[in-house]
Design an enzyme around this catalytic site. Structure first.
Site, PDB file in Angstrom:
ATOM      1  N   GLY A  46      -6.024  -5.146  -6.352  1.00  0.00           N
ATOM      2  CA  GLY A  46      -6.441  -5.342  -7.815  1.00  0.00           C
ATOM      3  C   GLY A  46      -6.189  -4.041  -8.524  1.00  0.00           C
ATOM      4  N   GLN A  51      -7.557   1.822 -15.409  1.00  0.00           N
ATOM      5  CA  GLN A  51      -6.958   2.615 -14.581  1.00  0.00           C
ATOM      6  C   GLN A  51      -5.204   2.695 -15.192  1.00  0.00           C
ATOM      7  OE1 GLN A  51      -7.819  -0.290 -11.104  1.00  0.00           O
ATOM      8  NE2 GLN A  51      -7.679   1.543  -9.836  1.00  0.00           N
ATOM      9  N   CYS A  92      -9.113   2.541  -3.343  1.00  0.00           N
ATOM     10  CA  CYS A  92      -8.757   2.475  -4.793  1.00  0.00           C
ATOM     11  C   CYS A  92      -7.638   3.174  -5.282  1.00  0.00           C
ATOM     12  CB  CYS A  92     -10.233   3.027  -5.782  1.00  0.00           C
ATOM     13  SG  CYS A  92      -9.827   2.803  -7.379  1.00  0.00           S
ATOM     14  N   LEU A  93      -6.847   2.779  -6.018  1.00  0.00           N
ATOM     15  CA  LEU A  93      -5.669   2.974  -6.660  1.00  0.00           C
ATOM     16  C   LEU A  93      -5.797   4.486  -7.130  1.00  0.00           C
ATOM     17  CD1 LEU A  93      -3.685  -0.222  -7.331  1.00  0.00           C
ATOM     18  CD2 LEU A  93      -3.084   1.494  -5.367  1.00  0.00           C
ATOM     19  N   HIS A 134     -15.128  -5.031  -7.231  1.00  0.00           N
ATOM     20  CA  HIS A 134     -14.785  -3.771  -7.396  1.00  0.00           C
ATOM     21  C   HIS A 134     -13.828  -3.593  -8.651  1.00  0.00           C
ATOM     22  CE1 HIS A 134     -12.130  -0.011  -5.915  1.00  0.00           C
ATOM     23  NE2 HIS A 134     -11.337  -0.410  -6.743  1.00  0.00           N
ATOM     24  N   GLU A 135     -13.230  -4.458  -9.105  1.00  0.00           N
ATOM     25  CA  GLU A 135     -12.499  -4.547 -10.343  1.00  0.00           C
ATOM     26  C   GLU A 135     -13.514  -4.541 -11.643  1.00  0.00           C
ATOM     27  OE1 GLU A 135      -9.596  -3.243 -10.355  1.00  0.00           O
ATOM     28  OE2 GLU A 135      -9.403  -3.913  -8.078  1.00  0.00           O
ATOM     29  N   HIS A 138     -15.025  -1.441 -12.302  1.00  0.00           N
ATOM     30  CA  HIS A 138     -14.152  -0.512 -13.122  1.00  0.00           C
ATOM     31  C   HIS A 138     -14.563  -0.591 -14.598  1.00  0.00           C
ATOM     32  CE1 HIS A 138     -11.413   1.596 -10.402  1.00  0.00           C
ATOM     33  NE2 HIS A 138     -11.091   0.509  -9.792  1.00  0.00           N
TER      34      HIS A 138
HETATM   35 NI    NI Z   1     -10.019   0.648  -7.891  1.00  0.00          NI
END
Ligand code: NI
Length: 179
Positions: A46, A51, A92-93, A134-135, A138
């Site tokens: 995701g 981000q 996480c990216l 998770h998203e 963010h």
């Molecule tokens: Ni993330």
């Protein structure tokens, strides 16, 4: 195809409370396309708008982890149908190379809107439920490292210090779990 650079921990946009989307216009659809294409290029599960440096309540979900037709959510609101938890690895990216067991709810019902402003609902279990939580975090300026037990934080900060992308300027903030 537009693949954009992903903001890393330490960037203020990742700590901001993102704004609700009010205009379901072409600009929003471009943002969603950028999210989906950047996500696909990374192979992640995701990707949330902050981000990419955009403080709006939108995220993309990889088609790899959802068999439904919904691959993004705008202005998501989460509901938990039961009290079951799950433990499992999470990454996480925006924090490359860091994977930690993270406790999440096992089941989630996410309500939100499509790119065109139509109401949509995603019922998620397991990995999909983890990704949605998770998203959504963010969008509230919360990172998965904040959800670790306090005794794991020193190890975590050491891992970040050793990461190749860490610029050494100042150690990114890791908050105490918001539970
Ligand atoms: Ni993330």
């Amino acid at each position: 195809m537009t693949v954009l650079p992903i903001r890393l921990i330490g960037d203020e946009v990742l700590r901001a409370q993102a704004e609700p989307v009010t205009d379901f216009d072409a600009e929003l659809r471009t943002l969603i396309a950028d999210l989906s294409e950047t996500l696909e290029a990374t192979g992640g599960a995701g990707l949330a708008a902050p981000q990419l440096g955009v403080s709006l309540r939108v995220f993309a979900i990889s088609p790899k982890i959802t068999d439904g037709e919904i691959h993004h959510l705008v202005n998501p609101v989460l509901d938990f149908p039961d009290s079951e938890d799950q433990d499992g690895p999470e990454g996480c990216l925006s924090i490359p190379g860091v994977y930690l067991d993270t406790r999440r709810r096992r089941n989630v019902i996410a309500k939100g809107f499509s790119a065109h402003g139509d109401p949509v609902q995603v019922v998620g279990e397991g990995l999909l439920a983890r990704c949605i939580q998770h998203e959504t975090d963010h969008l509230d300026g919360v990172l998965f490292v904040d959800r670790q037990r306090p005794e794991q934080r020193d190890r975590l900060l050491a891992t970040i210090r050793e990461a190749s992308w860490y610029d050494g300027a100042s150690l990114p903030e890791v908050r105490v779990s918001p539970h």
